[in-house]
Design an enzyme around this catalytic site. Sequence first.
Site, PDB file in Angstrom:
ATOM      1  N   VAL A   1      10.310   8.279  -6.469  1.00 38.45           N
ATOM      2  CA  VAL A   1      11.181   7.263  -6.048  1.00 38.45           C
ATOM      3  C   VAL A   1      11.800   6.496  -7.354  1.00 38.45           C
ATOM      4  O   VAL A   1      11.009   6.013  -8.203  1.00 38.45           O
ATOM      5  CB  VAL A   1      10.338   6.353  -5.210  1.00 38.45           C
ATOM      6  CG1 VAL A   1      11.055   4.921  -4.781  1.00 38.45           C
ATOM      7  CG2 VAL A   1       9.774   7.001  -3.947  1.00 38.45           C
TER       8      VAL A   1
ATOM      9  N   ARG B   1       1.005  -1.281   0.147  1.00 42.58           N
ATOM     10  CA  ARG B   1      -0.067   0.031  -0.013  1.00 42.58           C
ATOM     11  C   ARG B   1       0.823   1.044  -0.065  1.00 42.58           C
ATOM     12  O   ARG B   1       1.765   1.232   0.695  1.00 42.58           O
ATOM     13  CB  ARG B   1      -0.995  -0.050   0.866  1.00 42.58           C
ATOM     14  CG  ARG B   1      -2.006  -1.126   1.446  1.00 42.58           C
ATOM     15  CD  ARG B   1      -3.108  -0.944   1.925  1.00 42.58           C
ATOM     16  NE  ARG B   1      -3.748  -2.209   2.015  1.00 42.58           N
ATOM     17  CZ  ARG B   1      -4.738  -2.627   0.993  1.00 42.58           C
ATOM     18  NH1 ARG B   1      -4.813  -1.840  -0.064  1.00 42.58           N
ATOM     19  NH2 ARG B   1      -5.248  -3.711   0.817  1.00 42.58           N
TER      20      ARG B   1
ATOM     21  N   HIS C   1       7.869   1.549 -10.209  1.00 45.80           N
ATOM     22  CA  HIS C   1       6.535   1.268  -9.548  1.00 45.80           C
ATOM     23  C   HIS C   1       5.324   1.398 -10.197  1.00 45.80           C
ATOM     24  O   HIS C   1       5.391   2.700 -10.916  1.00 45.80           O
ATOM     25  CB  HIS C   1       6.557   1.792  -8.236  1.00 45.80           C
ATOM     26  CG  HIS C   1       6.717   3.231  -8.066  1.00 45.80           C
ATOM     27  ND1 HIS C   1       7.999   4.069  -8.106  1.00 45.80           N
ATOM     28  CD2 HIS C   1       5.914   4.326  -8.016  1.00 45.80           C
ATOM     29  CE1 HIS C   1       7.761   4.971  -7.988  1.00 45.80           C
ATOM     30  NE2 HIS C   1       6.806   5.451  -8.050  1.00 45.80           N
TER      31      HIS C   1
HETATM   32  P1  5GP Z   1       6.047   8.398  -7.655  1.00 41.93           P
HETATM   33  O1  5GP Z   1       5.859   9.811  -7.081  1.00 41.93           O
HETATM   34  O2  5GP Z   1       7.656   8.156  -7.594  1.00 41.93           O
HETATM   35  O3  5GP Z   1       5.548   7.958  -8.785  1.00 41.93           O
HETATM   36  O4  5GP Z   1       5.559   7.847  -6.328  1.00 41.93           O
HETATM   37  C1  5GP Z   1       6.171   7.572  -5.328  1.00 41.93           C
HETATM   38  C2  5GP Z   1       4.989   6.915  -4.354  1.00 41.93           C
HETATM   39  O5  5GP Z   1       5.680   6.275  -3.412  1.00 41.93           O
HETATM   40  C3  5GP Z   1       4.251   7.922  -3.523  1.00 41.93           C
HETATM   41  O6  5GP Z   1       2.641   7.813  -4.053  1.00 41.93           O
HETATM   42  C4  5GP Z   1       4.717   8.041  -2.255  1.00 41.93           C
HETATM   43  O7  5GP Z   1       3.472   8.061  -1.564  1.00 41.93           O
HETATM   44  C5  5GP Z   1       4.908   6.647  -2.021  1.00 41.93           C
HETATM   45  N1  5GP Z   1       5.957   6.407  -0.912  1.00 41.93           N
HETATM   46  C6  5GP Z   1       6.952   7.197  -0.424  1.00 41.93           C
HETATM   47  N2  5GP Z   1       7.614   6.761   0.581  1.00 41.93           N
HETATM   48  C7  5GP Z   1       6.913   5.437   0.810  1.00 41.93           C
HETATM   49  C8  5GP Z   1       6.857   4.520   1.837  1.00 41.93           C
HETATM   50  O8  5GP Z   1       8.152   4.739   2.745  1.00 41.93           O
HETATM   51  N3  5GP Z   1       6.205   3.813   2.218  1.00 41.93           N
HETATM   52  C9  5GP Z   1       5.424   3.279   1.207  1.00 41.93           C
HETATM   53  N4  5GP Z   1       4.618   2.437   1.148  1.00 41.93           N
HETATM   54  N5  5GP Z   1       5.027   4.340   0.133  1.00 41.93           N
HETATM   55  C10 5GP Z   1       5.857   5.317  -0.025  1.00 41.93           C
END
Ligand code: 5GP
Length: 115
Positions: free
Chosen positions: A95, A30, A99
């Site tokens: 990140v 999640r 994903h």
């Molecule tokens: P991006 O912006 O890279 O597409 O998405 C990164 C996602 O990782 C974001 O939706 C953020 O809420 C989630 N996220 C960041 N840190 C953590 C974490 O420590 N644990 C979890 N489960 N999600 C995370």
Amino acid sequence: MENTCLFCRILGGEIPATVVHRTETTLAFRDIDPKAPSHVLVIPVAHHANVIELAADPAAAADVLATAAKVAELEGLTDGFRVIFNTGEHGGQEVHHVHAHVVGGAPLGPMLAGR
Ligand code: 5GP
Ligand code: ZN
């Protein structure tokens, strides 16, 4: 495993996450800050920085998509959902371990904010 990578650290059990589904090659957990009633991240066990790198590993790419479909089933997203790969600066990727966001559980509105 890259020990500076947040999602590799989740894979290693160093940082806790709420796991939804796990296979030999993928993990679904999640999102910590959900943007929809159901918001699950699907990652390959192998570290690839983004969807471009993932595309160069077709087996891993297929496994990520299969796990995304499984998550939609497990989450009961029978009325539909989105699978999103944010990529690079314009895509808002934060990140850098690829994903898939699987989001659903309510009507999600326009595909892009303000459009
Ligand atoms: P991006 O912006 O890279 O597409 O998405 C990164 C996602 O990782 C974001 O939706 C953020 O809420 C989630 N996220 C960041 N840190 C953590 C974490 O420590 N644990 C979890 N489960 N999600 C995370
Ligand atoms: Zn990683």
